[in-house]
Scaffold this motif. Structure first.
Motif, PDB file in Angstrom:
ATOM      1  N   MET A   1       0.815  -1.221   0.000  1.00  0.00           N
ATOM      2  CA  MET A   1       0.000   0.000   0.000  1.00  0.00           C
ATOM      3  C   MET A   1       0.850   1.273   0.000  1.00  0.00           C
ATOM      4  O   MET A   1       0.417   2.310  -0.490  1.00  0.00           O
ATOM      5  N   ASP A   2       2.083   1.198   0.499  1.00  0.00           N
ATOM      6  CA  ASP A   2       2.922   2.393   0.521  1.00  0.00           C
ATOM      7  C   ASP A   2       3.239   2.912  -0.880  1.00  0.00           C
ATOM      8  O   ASP A   2       3.611   4.072  -1.050  1.00  0.00           O
ATOM      9  N   SER A   3       3.046   2.082  -1.892  1.00  0.00           N
ATOM     10  CA  SER A   3       3.308   2.531  -3.262  1.00  0.00           C
ATOM     11  C   SER A   3       2.181   3.410  -3.814  1.00  0.00           C
ATOM     12  O   SER A   3       2.381   4.084  -4.831  1.00  0.00           O
ATOM     13  N   VAL A   4       1.021   3.422  -3.173  1.00  0.00           N
ATOM     14  CA  VAL A   4      -0.091   4.216  -3.695  1.00  0.00           C
ATOM     15  C   VAL A   4      -0.566   5.332  -2.763  1.00  0.00           C
ATOM     16  O   VAL A   4      -1.307   6.209  -3.189  1.00  0.00           O
ATOM     17  N   VAL A   5      -0.176   5.321  -1.475  1.00  0.00           N
ATOM     18  CA  VAL A   5      -0.603   6.410  -0.599  1.00  0.00           C
ATOM     19  C   VAL A   5       0.175   7.676  -0.952  1.00  0.00           C
ATOM     20  O   VAL A   5       1.244   7.615  -1.562  1.00  0.00           O
ATOM     21  N   TRP A   6      -0.349   8.819  -0.579  1.00  0.00           N
ATOM     22  CA  TRP A   6       0.273  10.098  -0.870  1.00  0.00           C
ATOM     23  C   TRP A   6       1.515  10.295  -0.011  1.00  0.00           C
ATOM     24  O   TRP A   6       1.669   9.682   1.045  1.00  0.00           O
ATOM     25  N   SER A   7       2.415  11.125  -0.483  1.00  0.00           N
ATOM     26  CA  SER A   7       3.634  11.388   0.284  1.00  0.00           C
ATOM     27  C   SER A   7       3.250  12.106   1.577  1.00  0.00           C
ATOM     28  O   SER A   7       2.389  12.971   1.596  1.00  0.00           O
ATOM     29  N   GLY A   8       3.880  11.705   2.644  1.00  0.00           N
ATOM     30  CA  GLY A   8       3.577  12.287   3.944  1.00  0.00           C
ATOM     31  C   GLY A   8       2.467  11.569   4.685  1.00  0.00           C
ATOM     32  O   GLY A   8       2.127  11.949   5.808  1.00  0.00           O
ATOM     33  N   ALA A   9       1.899  10.527   4.086  1.00  0.00           N
ATOM     34  CA  ALA A   9       0.851   9.761   4.768  1.00  0.00           C
ATOM     35  C   ALA A   9       1.493   8.952   5.892  1.00  0.00           C
ATOM     36  O   ALA A   9       2.596   8.425   5.735  1.00  0.00           O
ATOM     37  N   PRO A  10       0.833   8.850   7.027  1.00  0.00           N
ATOM     38  CA  PRO A  10       1.411   8.111   8.159  1.00  0.00           C
ATOM     39  C   PRO A  10       1.251   6.595   7.999  1.00  0.00           C
ATOM     40  O   PRO A  10       0.570   5.934   8.770  1.00  0.00           O
ATOM     41  N   TRP A  11       1.899   6.052   6.974  1.00  0.00           N
ATOM     42  CA  TRP A  11       1.758   4.618   6.704  1.00  0.00           C
ATOM     43  C   TRP A  11       3.095   4.002   6.390  1.00  0.00           C
ATOM     44  O   TRP A  11       3.859   4.506   5.573  1.00  0.00           O
TER      45      TRP A  11
ATOM     46  N   ASN B   1      -7.126   1.479   7.557  1.00  0.00           N
ATOM     47  CA  ASN B   1      -8.361   2.270   7.555  1.00  0.00           C
ATOM     48  C   ASN B   1      -8.182   3.606   8.263  1.00  0.00           C
ATOM     49  O   ASN B   1      -8.777   4.611   7.863  1.00  0.00           O
ATOM     50  N   LEU B   2      -7.382   3.620   9.314  1.00  0.00           N
ATOM     51  CA  LEU B   2      -7.128   4.888  10.006  1.00  0.00           C
ATOM     52  C   LEU B   2      -6.406   5.891   9.105  1.00  0.00           C
ATOM     53  O   LEU B   2      -6.538   7.094   9.283  1.00  0.00           O
ATOM     54  N   VAL B   3      -5.677   5.382   8.147  1.00  0.00           N
ATOM     55  CA  VAL B   3      -4.938   6.262   7.233  1.00  0.00           C
ATOM     56  C   VAL B   3      -5.779   6.654   6.032  1.00  0.00           C
ATOM     57  O   VAL B   3      -5.803   7.829   5.644  1.00  0.00           O
ATOM     58  N   VAL B   4      -6.493   5.703   5.431  1.00  0.00           N
ATOM     59  CA  VAL B   4      -7.150   5.976   4.148  1.00  0.00           C
ATOM     60  C   VAL B   4      -8.668   6.092   4.219  1.00  0.00           C
ATOM     61  O   VAL B   4      -9.307   6.255   3.172  1.00  0.00           O
ATOM     62  N   HIS B   5      -9.249   6.027   5.391  1.00  0.00           N
ATOM     63  CA  HIS B   5     -10.696   6.208   5.462  1.00  0.00           C
ATOM     64  C   HIS B   5     -11.017   7.654   5.068  1.00  0.00           C
ATOM     65  O   HIS B   5     -10.429   8.598   5.607  1.00  0.00           O
TER      66      HIS B   5
ATOM     67  N   LYS C   1     -11.550  10.161   7.857  1.00  0.00           N
ATOM     68  CA  LYS C   1     -10.322  10.512   8.590  1.00  0.00           C
ATOM     69  C   LYS C   1      -9.493  11.523   7.806  1.00  0.00           C
ATOM     70  O   LYS C   1      -8.910  12.440   8.385  1.00  0.00           O
ATOM     71  N   VAL C   2      -9.461  11.367   6.495  1.00  0.00           N
ATOM     72  CA  VAL C   2      -8.710  12.310   5.659  1.00  0.00           C
ATOM     73  C   VAL C   2      -9.373  13.692   5.705  1.00  0.00           C
ATOM     74  O   VAL C   2      -8.705  14.715   5.787  1.00  0.00           O
ATOM     75  N   LYS C   3     -10.703  13.732   5.685  1.00  0.00           N
ATOM     76  CA  LYS C   3     -11.425  15.007   5.799  1.00  0.00           C
ATOM     77  C   LYS C   3     -11.156  15.664   7.138  1.00  0.00           C
ATOM     78  O   LYS C   3     -10.962  16.875   7.214  1.00  0.00           O
ATOM     79  N   GLN C   4     -11.138  14.862   8.222  1.00  0.00           N
ATOM     80  CA  GLN C   4     -10.886  15.409   9.551  1.00  0.00           C
ATOM     81  C   GLN C   4      -9.498  16.022   9.660  1.00  0.00           C
ATOM     82  O   GLN C   4      -9.312  17.004  10.370  1.00  0.00           O
ATOM     83  N   SER C   5      -8.558  15.438   8.953  1.00  0.00           N
ATOM     84  CA  SER C   5      -7.194  15.969   9.001  1.00  0.00           C
ATOM     85  C   SER C   5      -6.965  17.037   7.927  1.00  0.00           C
ATOM     86  O   SER C   5      -5.831  17.438   7.692  1.00  0.00           O
ATOM     87  N   HIS C   6      -8.060  17.494   7.300  1.00  0.00           N
ATOM     88  CA  HIS C   6      -8.026  18.570   6.294  1.00  0.00           C
ATOM     89  C   HIS C   6      -7.102  18.237   5.132  1.00  0.00           C
ATOM     90  O   HIS C   6      -6.314  19.071   4.683  1.00  0.00           O
ATOM     91  N   GLY C   7      -7.229  16.995   4.643  1.00  0.00           N
ATOM     92  CA  GLY C   7      -6.444  16.587   3.495  1.00  0.00           C
ATOM     93  C   GLY C   7      -6.922  17.290   2.226  1.00  0.00           C
ATOM     94  O   GLY C   7      -8.064  17.754   2.141  1.00  0.00           O
ATOM     95  N   SER C   8      -6.044  17.365   1.264  1.00  0.00           N
ATOM     96  CA  SER C   8      -6.393  18.007  -0.002  1.00  0.00           C
ATOM     97  C   SER C   8      -7.397  17.144  -0.767  1.00  0.00           C
ATOM     98  O   SER C   8      -7.649  15.989  -0.412  1.00  0.00           O
ATOM     99  N   LEU C   9      -7.958  17.718  -1.815  1.00  0.00           N
ATOM    100  CA  LEU C   9      -8.932  16.981  -2.626  1.00  0.00           C
ATOM    101  C   LEU C   9      -8.272  15.770  -3.282  1.00  0.00           C
ATOM    102  O   LEU C   9      -8.885  14.701  -3.386  1.00  0.00           O
ATOM    103  N   GLU C  10      -7.030  15.908  -3.680  1.00  0.00           N
ATOM    104  CA  GLU C  10      -6.319  14.773  -4.274  1.00  0.00           C
ATOM    105  C   GLU C  10      -6.088  13.679  -3.232  1.00  0.00           C
ATOM    106  O   GLU C  10      -6.283  12.493  -3.511  1.00  0.00           O
ATOM    107  N   GLN C  11      -5.712  14.049  -2.012  1.00  0.00           N
ATOM    108  CA  GLN C  11      -5.522  13.052  -0.960  1.00  0.00           C
ATOM    109  C   GLN C  11      -6.839  12.353  -0.642  1.00  0.00           C
ATOM    110  O   GLN C  11      -6.875  11.134  -0.459  1.00  0.00           O
ATOM    111  N   LEU C  12      -7.908  13.114  -0.597  1.00  0.00           N
ATOM    112  CA  LEU C  12      -9.222  12.546  -0.312  1.00  0.00           C
ATOM    113  C   LEU C  12      -9.640  11.572  -1.407  1.00  0.00           C
ATOM    114  O   LEU C  12     -10.111  10.461  -1.117  1.00  0.00           O
ATOM    115  N   THR C  13      -9.452  11.954  -2.644  1.00  0.00           N
ATOM    116  CA  THR C  13      -9.823  11.088  -3.766  1.00  0.00           C
ATOM    117  C   THR C  13      -8.968   9.822  -3.775  1.00  0.00           C
ATOM    118  O   THR C  13      -9.492   8.710  -3.969  1.00  0.00           O
TER     119      THR C  13
END
Length: 184
Positions: free
Chosen positions: A116-126, A148-152, A155-167
């Protein structure tokens, strides 16, 4: 004859009788009073400039609030439509990377978690687990919950992730949820 109307009594019978009821008689105080003239008081209420002005001001304030709410709803709808178009564009751009990640392992939750680390955004806590870390079913569940704590999306909305991170999170979450359903 039983059906004859004359037996019941008419309005025109004796004075003070209503449809054959001889005990009814109007109270003398009500009968002797002159009728109340409401036209003068109604004219005063209907033509009061102060009341008309207050009513007009109240209606104007109400209309202003309605217009503000309608404008706000239109602005929100416009922003939502714009955001949705942007999400579609991001999904199209990310689709090849997500497809490459899921290729030949769409049903394999262990492989997906380990890579999964190959597809999460840079700076993701994974930090992906090793294959040894996900051998036991209990360990797979633990790592799935961590993922799930990282990519739900919530959770991404709560941490004010960008639209790209959310998508991106939505896409990864959907893949993991499908694989988890096959695993469990």
């Amino acid at each position: 004859d039983v059906g004859d109307v004359g037996d019941v009594g008419d309005v025109g019978d004796a004075p003070g009788t209503v449809l054959g009821c001889s005990s009814f008689s109007p109270t003398p105080s009500v009968v002797n009073q002159p009728p109340i003239d409401l036209s003068a008081s109604q004219q005063h209420v209907e033509h009061s400039p102060n009341r008309d002005q207050l009513k007009a001001e109240r209606l104007a304030r109400k209309q202003k609030r309605v217009d503000e709410v309608v404008a706000s709803a239109r602005d929100q709808a416009s922003r939502d439509a714009s955001e949705q178009e942007e999400k579609v564009a991001i999904r199209e751009r990310l689709r090849p990377k997500i497809d490459a990640w899921t290729q030949n392992k769409k049903d394999n939750i262990r492989s997906l978690l380990c890579t999964m680390d190959s597809v999460v955004w840079s700076g993701a806590p994974w930090k992906s687990p090793s294959v040894v870390d996900v051998m036991e079913p209990g360990q797979v569940r633990k790592w799935y919950m961590k993922a799930n704590l990282v990519v739900h999306p919530d959770k991404v909305k709560q941490s004010h992730g960008s639209l790209e991170q959310l998508t991106r999170a939505e896409m990864i979450f959907d893949v993991l949820k499908y694989a988890w359903g096959k695993f469990s």
